[in-house]
Design an enzyme around this catalytic site. Structure first.
Site, PDB file in Angstrom:
ATOM      1  N   CYS A   4       0.875  -1.176   0.000  1.00 47.16           N
ATOM      2  CA  CYS A   4       0.000   0.000   0.000  1.00 47.16           C
ATOM      3  C   CYS A   4       0.914   1.228   0.000  1.00 47.16           C
ATOM      4  O   CYS A   4       1.694   1.417   0.932  1.00 47.16           O
ATOM      5  CB  CYS A   4      -0.861  -0.059   1.258  1.00 47.16           C
ATOM      6  SG  CYS A   4      -1.879   1.391   1.472  1.00 47.16           S
ATOM      7  N   CYS A  19      -2.382  14.929   3.108  1.00 45.86           N
ATOM      8  CA  CYS A  19      -3.497  14.901   2.153  1.00 45.86           C
ATOM      9  C   CYS A  19      -4.319  16.179   2.306  1.00 45.86           C
ATOM     10  O   CYS A  19      -4.588  16.605   3.425  1.00 45.86           O
ATOM     11  CB  CYS A  19      -4.382  13.678   2.410  1.00 45.86           C
ATOM     12  SG  CYS A  19      -5.740  13.553   1.215  1.00 45.86           S
ATOM     13  N   CYS A  61     -10.290   9.910   8.880  1.00 46.70           N
ATOM     14  CA  CYS A  61      -8.936   9.560   8.457  1.00 46.70           C
ATOM     15  C   CYS A  61      -7.894  10.403   9.167  1.00 46.70           C
ATOM     16  O   CYS A  61      -7.977  11.625   9.197  1.00 46.70           O
ATOM     17  CB  CYS A  61      -8.828   9.774   6.952  1.00 46.70           C
ATOM     18  SG  CYS A  61      -7.153   9.632   6.331  1.00 46.70           S
ATOM     19  N   CYS A  79      -6.028   0.631   7.504  1.00 47.74           N
ATOM     20  CA  CYS A  79      -6.617   1.677   6.682  1.00 47.74           C
ATOM     21  C   CYS A  79      -7.048   2.893   7.510  1.00 47.74           C
ATOM     22  O   CYS A  79      -7.697   2.746   8.531  1.00 47.74           O
ATOM     23  CB  CYS A  79      -7.829   1.082   5.974  1.00 47.74           C
ATOM     24  SG  CYS A  79      -8.533   2.201   4.820  1.00 47.74           S
TER      25      CYS A  79
HETATM   26  S1  SF4 Z   1      -9.230   9.042   3.381  1.00 46.71           S
HETATM   27 FE1  SF4 Z   1      -7.528  10.305   4.160  1.00 46.71          FE
HETATM   28  S2  SF4 Z   1      -5.857  10.036   2.701  1.00 46.71           S
HETATM   29 FE2  SF4 Z   1      -7.756   9.313   1.705  1.00 46.71          FE
HETATM   30  S3  SF4 Z   1      -8.537  11.109   0.599  1.00 46.71           S
HETATM   31 FE3  SF4 Z   1      -9.532  11.144   2.612  1.00 46.71          FE
HETATM   32  S4  SF4 Z   1      -8.194  12.454   3.881  1.00 46.71           S
HETATM   33 FE4  SF4 Z   1      -7.013  11.861   2.064  1.00 46.71          FE
END
Ligand code: SF4
Length: 367
Positions: A106, A113, A120, A344
């Site tokens: 991965c 991000c 997340c 994840c």
């Molecule tokens: S889950 Fe996390 S890494 Fe994936 S797009 Fe959303 S904020 Fe970004």
């Protein structure tokens, strides 16, 4: 001083052109490409089949590697998680997951991000910068070397998933270039049908990917069956709401090969998106668009300071049954590497990563 070229991010034809600029024959370019990508050598000094003088010149004008492994954690289930640093000190996270018949790596496409998915941890970092093609490729080289030894052929096949930190479709060109480098049969030879890219739903790029002949598989992180809830969990939905997203999926569907399904990832958050009513809404949404898709239910990995809890197992299996009763292939993903924060949504969970980012911000290196 002129910047040294990141040779790990060059395709074989580009490397041939590069050595041509040094007045070296094409076969030297092929040799260097194979040394980097097939033999997975990380310095010119190790390329002892090249003349010493050429190695010295390459070292002056190019770089054979740029990422450094800062830390490595090995889970009790064999999963390995790496925190790497770019040359400018930004964190990159990669996870190696051994399985019976194949390994999965991965990888990250960005450091941090920019999207703000509320479930997340990577979102807490914000975007530091997008990774170069070389930095994407290098994550895989490092993980394979660590798992099997430098240049040793993995005993099983390698699958790649672009589900690490970052939104891959916000780094589209670098991503595609990295995938093409890795597909080269003189290099890693990991072809596109062994690769899955997961997006939060950048609609124009889904449409662009549909036009790419050697495209990887597509996964879409859905997390909610209605716009109201998805706006809350994945704010990118305000820009490209569900109807628009699923219409793009319908276009993409025309490019699916026989037997290929695309995947919707659905993270299960207790009391938030896991009710029976929401399962029916999700099934109706997908069926209304007549999509050839499967759904992966992903157990949420609780971590401070995220406000969510994972759905209980019975809830997940009830949710799965409802989807299946409506004709949707549904799988429950087994969480891997929980004890090392490799699961994840848990990348960037470690305080060290967050601290690094605070330091980086304090010296003003943000995108
Ligand atoms: S889950 Fe996390 S890494 Fe994936 S797009 Fe959303 S904020 Fe970004």
């Amino acid at each position: 001083m002129e910047q040294r070229v990141e040779l790990i991010g060059l395709s074989q034809p580009e490397l041939i052109e590069f050595v041509d600029g040094l007045e070296e024959p094409a076969y030297r370019g092929r040799q260097v490409f194979a040394a980097l990508q097939h033999r997975r050598l990380r310095s010119f000094a190790e390329m002892t089949d090249l003349p010493k003088e050429l190695r010295a010149r390459l070292n002056k004008v190019g770089q054979a590697s740029t990422l450094k492994v800062e830390s490595r954690y090995i889970s009790s289930d064999g999963t390995r998680r790496y925190l790497m640093k770019t040359h400018d000190g930004l964190p990159v996270e990669t996870v190696f997951i051994p399985e019976e018949h194949r390994d999965t790596i991965c990888f990250s496409s960005q450091s941090g991000c920019p999207l703000q998915c509320t479930f997340c941890l990577t979102a807490q970092l914000g975007l530091l910068r997008s990774l170069t093609p070389g930095e994407i490729v290098e994550q895989i080289l490092i993980a394979l070397n660590d798992a099997y030894g430098v240049g040793v052929k993995p005993p099983r096949g390698t699958n790649l998933v672009g589900m690490g930190a970052g939104e891959p479709f916000l780094n589209f060109d670098s991503l595609l270039k990295a995938l093409r480098i890795m597909a080269d049969r003189n290099g890693l030879y990991i072809v596109s049908n062994r690769v899955t890219i997961s997006t939060a739903g950048i609609v124009p790029k889904i449409l662009d990917l549909a036009k790419v002949s050697d495209r990887p598989h597509l996964a879409i992180s859905l997390a909610a069956p209605t716009d109201e809830l998805r706006n809350e969990l994945m704010p990118i939905n305000k820009r490209w709401p569900l109807e628009e997203l699923l219409k793009a999926c319908k276009v993409f569907e025309k490019t699916l090969k026989p037997g290929e399904l695309f995947t919707f990832e659905y993270v299960m958050l207790a009391g938030v998106n896991d009710s029976e009513e929401q399962a029916r809404q999700l099934a109706n949404l997908l069926n209304r668009h007549g999509l050839k898709a499967k759904v992966n239910l992903i157990p949420h990995n609780p971590a401070e300071p995220l406000p969510y809890r994972p759905s209980p197992e019975e809830t997940v299996s009830r949710f799965k049954k409802i989807l299946e009763s409506k004709g949707i292939h549904t799988y429950v993903r087994r969480p891997r590497g929980r004890d090392i924060f490799a699961a994840c949504g848990q990348l960037a969970a470690r305080q060290e990563t967050l601290n690094t980012c605070k330091e980086i911000r304090s010296v003003g290196v943000t995108s």
